[in-house]
Design a protein around this motif. Structure first.
Motif, PDB file in Angstrom:
ATOM      1  N   ARG A  90       0.863  -1.197   0.000  1.00  0.00           N
ATOM      2  CA  ARG A  90       0.000   0.000   0.000  1.00  0.00           C
ATOM      3  C   ARG A  90       0.890   1.234   0.000  1.00  0.00           C
ATOM      4  N   TYR A  91       0.978   1.851  -1.190  1.00  0.00           N
ATOM      5  CA  TYR A  91       1.835   3.032  -1.323  1.00  0.00           C
ATOM      6  C   TYR A  91       1.132   4.238  -0.733  1.00  0.00           C
ATOM      7  N   PHE A  92       1.906   5.085  -0.088  1.00  0.00           N
ATOM      8  CA  PHE A  92       1.390   6.394   0.306  1.00  0.00           C
ATOM      9  C   PHE A  92       1.619   7.333  -0.898  1.00  0.00           C
ATOM     10  N   ASN A  93       2.258   8.470  -0.773  1.00  0.00           N
ATOM     11  CA  ASN A  93       2.322   9.375  -1.935  1.00  0.00           C
ATOM     12  C   ASN A  93       3.721   9.402  -2.554  1.00  0.00           C
ATOM     13  N   PRO A  94       3.957   8.586  -3.587  1.00  0.00           N
ATOM     14  CA  PRO A  94       5.283   8.572  -4.211  1.00  0.00           C
ATOM     15  C   PRO A  94       5.548   9.850  -5.006  1.00  0.00           C
ATOM     16  N   ILE A  95       6.704  10.433  -4.789  1.00  0.00           N
ATOM     17  CA  ILE A  95       7.118  11.631  -5.553  1.00  0.00           C
ATOM     18  C   ILE A  95       8.616  11.534  -5.841  1.00  0.00           C
ATOM     19  N   GLY A  96       9.116  12.488  -6.628  1.00  0.00           N
ATOM     20  CA  GLY A  96      10.556  12.536  -6.900  1.00  0.00           C
ATOM     21  C   GLY A  96      10.926  11.693  -8.104  1.00  0.00           C
ATOM     22  N   ALA A  97      12.223  11.628  -8.348  1.00  0.00           N
ATOM     23  CA  ALA A  97      12.730  10.942  -9.537  1.00  0.00           C
ATOM     24  C   ALA A  97      14.120  10.414  -9.264  1.00  0.00           C
ATOM     25  N   HIS A  98      14.576   9.536 -10.152  1.00  0.00           N
ATOM     26  CA  HIS A  98      15.930   8.985 -10.041  1.00  0.00           C
ATOM     27  C   HIS A  98      16.951  10.120 -10.133  1.00  0.00           C
ATOM     28  N   LYS A  99      18.022  10.010  -9.360  1.00  0.00           N
ATOM     29  CA  LYS A  99      18.983  11.132  -9.292  1.00  0.00           C
ATOM     30  C   LYS A  99      19.708  11.380 -10.610  1.00  0.00           C
ATOM     31  N   SER A 100      19.733  10.379 -11.490  1.00  0.00           N
ATOM     32  CA  SER A 100      20.363  10.558 -12.810  1.00  0.00           C
ATOM     33  C   SER A 100      19.576  11.516 -13.696  1.00  0.00           C
ATOM     34  N   THR A 101      18.319  11.774 -13.344  1.00  0.00           N
ATOM     35  CA  THR A 101      17.335  12.487 -14.180  1.00  0.00           C
ATOM     36  C   THR A 101      17.088  11.791 -15.530  1.00  0.00           C
ATOM     37  N   LEU A 102      17.373  10.517 -15.584  1.00  0.00           N
ATOM     38  CA  LEU A 102      17.097   9.777 -16.829  1.00  0.00           C
ATOM     39  C   LEU A 102      15.703   9.153 -16.837  1.00  0.00           C
ATOM     40  N   ILE A 103      15.126   8.975 -15.657  1.00  0.00           N
ATOM     41  CA  ILE A 103      13.725   8.538 -15.570  1.00  0.00           C
ATOM     42  C   ILE A 103      13.016   9.362 -14.492  1.00  0.00           C
ATOM     43  N   GLY A 104      11.688   9.433 -14.609  1.00  0.00           N
ATOM     44  CA  GLY A 104      10.896  10.203 -13.652  1.00  0.00           C
ATOM     45  C   GLY A 104       9.432  10.059 -14.016  1.00  0.00           C
ATOM     46  N   GLU A 105       8.610  10.948 -13.453  1.00  0.00           N
ATOM     47  CA  GLU A 105       7.174  10.859 -13.734  1.00  0.00           C
ATOM     48  C   GLU A 105       6.866  11.586 -15.036  1.00  0.00           C
ATOM     49  N   LEU A 106       6.007  10.988 -15.875  1.00  0.00           N
ATOM     50  CA  LEU A 106       5.640  11.609 -17.153  1.00  0.00           C
ATOM     51  C   LEU A 106       4.130  11.855 -17.195  1.00  0.00           C
ATOM     52  N   PRO A 107       3.640  12.857 -16.480  1.00  0.00           N
ATOM     53  CA  PRO A 107       2.192  13.036 -16.464  1.00  0.00           C
ATOM     54  C   PRO A 107       1.673  13.533 -17.810  1.00  0.00           C
ATOM     55  N   LEU A 108       0.596  12.914 -18.281  1.00  0.00           N
ATOM     56  CA  LEU A 108       0.001  13.343 -19.555  1.00  0.00           C
ATOM     57  C   LEU A 108      -1.041  14.425 -19.257  1.00  0.00           C
ATOM     58  N   GLY A 109      -1.033  15.491 -20.025  1.00  0.00           N
ATOM     59  CA  GLY A 109      -2.036  16.546 -19.843  1.00  0.00           C
ATOM     60  C   GLY A 109      -1.810  17.323 -18.557  1.00  0.00           C
ATOM     61  N   ILE A 110      -2.923  17.844 -18.023  1.00  0.00           N
ATOM     62  CA  ILE A 110      -2.814  18.655 -16.806  1.00  0.00           C
ATOM     63  C   ILE A 110      -2.684  17.716 -15.608  1.00  0.00           C
ATOM     64  N   PRO A 111      -1.609  17.859 -14.825  1.00  0.00           N
ATOM     65  CA  PRO A 111      -1.438  16.916 -13.717  1.00  0.00           C
ATOM     66  C   PRO A 111      -2.512  17.099 -12.631  1.00  0.00           C
ATOM     67  N   ASN A 112      -2.885  15.987 -12.028  1.00  0.00           N
ATOM     68  CA  ASN A 112      -3.802  16.042 -10.884  1.00  0.00           C
ATOM     69  C   ASN A 112      -3.027  16.055  -9.579  1.00  0.00           C
ATOM     70  N   ASN A 113      -1.853  15.450  -9.595  1.00  0.00           N
ATOM     71  CA  ASN A 113      -1.100  15.269  -8.348  1.00  0.00           C
ATOM     72  C   ASN A 113      -0.279  16.513  -8.031  1.00  0.00           C
ATOM     73  N   LEU A 114       0.011  16.663  -6.744  1.00  0.00           N
ATOM     74  CA  LEU A 114       0.649  17.886  -6.266  1.00  0.00           C
ATOM     75  C   LEU A 114       2.024  18.159  -6.897  1.00  0.00           C
ATOM     76  N   LEU A 115       2.916  17.167  -6.849  1.00  0.00           N
ATOM     77  CA  LEU A 115       4.302  17.467  -7.252  1.00  0.00           C
ATOM     78  C   LEU A 115       4.443  17.849  -8.723  1.00  0.00           C
ATOM     79  N   PRO A 116       3.862  17.058  -9.647  1.00  0.00           N
ATOM     80  CA  PRO A 116       3.986  17.481 -11.050  1.00  0.00           C
ATOM     81  C   PRO A 116       3.336  18.843 -11.311  1.00  0.00           C
ATOM     82  N   TYR A 117       2.234  19.132 -10.606  1.00  0.00           N
ATOM     83  CA  TYR A 117       1.603  20.445 -10.809  1.00  0.00           C
ATOM     84  C   TYR A 117       2.537  21.541 -10.304  1.00  0.00           C
TER      85      TYR A 117
END
Ligand code: NAD
Ligand code: UD1
Length: 343
Positions: A181-208
């Motif tokens: 049961r995940y709580f709220n995952p945020i952030g990205a790999h330190k390499s900046t080679l992968i991360g979250e790719l939200p499509l359209g207008i983000p609903n979640n706090l961090l991408p917004y």
């Protein structure tokens, strides 16, 4: 049979891609099955940049039973499955319930059938703290009451857990399952080679927030400042996606080594610390030196006031705990946003 091949459904997605990296780091040989409905094939390049490995990828819609059967028979030598594949937008699920139930539930059933057919005995399921609803007591333990789901998406997680619990309870089940049961995952790999790719207008706090800071969105709306919390804004347990990814490797290894205490186990994955929306904004400003243009608006319907995890069970049973703090999470989310926009 190879002893380290792991099927990762939804492995091209946000949490899946970070987990692929940690699986490779731990010596596993992951295969991704994904229909790219919420991800991009370029993720493979990012993973390769980090791991120097070309990961096998099968483009398959797992809600299609024939296609699922076919792809699993190709990889029947796998020893475990991590099942991330699902649609996850809460609001969209209210608009399109049938699509959500079909995608999330059919996929899970098809995957479970394939596991049974091929005697792949170790299964990890992506669940969510959304199953706790508005908790009466904080922090929430794995034994805290489950509340009725408030969206079809949330219900797919609850029903998913119920199906697994019942399927694991039958005497001749050889499959061992852990629901995380995940709580709220945020952030990205330190390499900046992968991360979250939200499509359209983000609903979640961090991408917004990061899209606002970089100028794609004009202003971040903070949903409600009249909650019964120290600063009036809602509280969540934000967890670095790499900490979360590492937990998957630990949970999977527990099953493979048969260290599980029962055929169906559930763990909270959070830091155990709650942070308010304003604290997240402050962390972002502190860790990046950027200013966030935000305004307080009304509460978002369906939001809970506060939820954060009791992490005792995960710490004691899995021997896992988070290592990365909120400033590292917000800084890495910003580094990823800048990379995405070519800055
Ligand atoms: P994501 O959308 O980035 O990744 C999910 C991946 O699954 C995508 O690559 C998508 O293309 C794929 N997929 C969806 N339906 C599929 C299907 N029918 N067949 C094959 N592939 C399919 O989402 P994420 O944030 O990485 O979430 C992963 C899992 O964790 C999901 O099950 C989600 O519900 C769950 N979860 C996420 C969060 C969160 O905040 N991100 C919180 C709790 C639980
Ligand atoms: C949401 C989902 C949850 C899902 C999770 C991951 C709801 C009600 N819950 O969790 O089921 O598992 O995403 O996809 O949608 N906030 C703002 N401004 C924004 C966006 C968010 O103030 O523009 C606030 C929210 O009110 C909340 C916090 O930030 O207090 C976190 O929001 P969010 O990132 O959307 O996650 P959850 O709502 O916790």
């Amino acid at each position: 049979m190879s002893d380290n091949k792991i099927i990762v459904t939804g492995g091209m997605g946000y949490i899946g891609s970070h987990t692929i990296v940690e699986l490779v780091n731990a010596g596993y040989d992951p295969v991704i099955i994904d229909n790219l409905s919420n991800s991009n094939v370029s993720v493979l390049e990012g993973i390769k940049g980090i791991t120097q490995r070309k990961i096998a990828f099968e483009e398959v819609d797992l809600s299609d039973s024939n296609a699922c059967r076919e792809v699993f028979s190709k990889h029947k030598d796998a020893v475990g499955v991590i099942h991330f594949a699902a649609l996850k937008a809460v609001g969209e699920s209210v608009e399109q319930p049938i699509r959500y139930y079909k995608n999330n539930i059919f996929s899970m059933i098809n995957v479970l059938e394939a596991l049974t057919t091929h005697h792949i005995d170790n299964f990890i399921f992506s669940s969510s703290c959304t199953v706790y609803g508005e908790p009466k007591k904080l922090p929430v333990t794995e034994k805290s009451p489950i509340q009725p789901a408030t969206s079809p998406y949330g219900n797919t997680k609850q029903v998913g857990e119920e199906i697994l619990q019942e399927a694991m309870a039958i005497e001749d089940s050889t499959i061992r399952t852990i629901s995380l049961r995940y709580f709220n995952p945020i952030g990205a790999h330190k390499s900046t080679l992968i991360g979250e790719l939200p499509l359209g207008i983000p609903n979640n706090l961090l991408p917004y927030l990061t899209q606002t800071a970089i100028g794609i969105r004009e202003q971040l709306s903070v949903f409600g400042s009249d909650y019964n919390t120290p600063d009036g804004t809602a509280i969540r347990d934000y967890i670095h996606v790499v900490d979360l990814a590492e937990a998957h490797v630990v949970a999977l290894t527990r099953l493979i080594k048969k260290q599980n205490k029962s055929n169906y186990e559930v763990f909270n994955l959070g830091t155990g610390k709650g942070n308010s929306v304003l604290e997240v904004i402050k962390s972002f400003e502190r860790s990046t030196g950027e200013k966030v243009n935000y305004k307080i608006v009304d509460r978002r319907p369906g939001d809970v006031e506060a939820v954060y995890a009791d992490t005792t069970f995960a710490r004691e049973e899995l021997g896992w705990a988070t290592k990365r703090d909120l400033d590292e999470m917000t800084a890495s989310a910003w580094a990823w946003e800048k990379k995405l926009r070519g800055q």
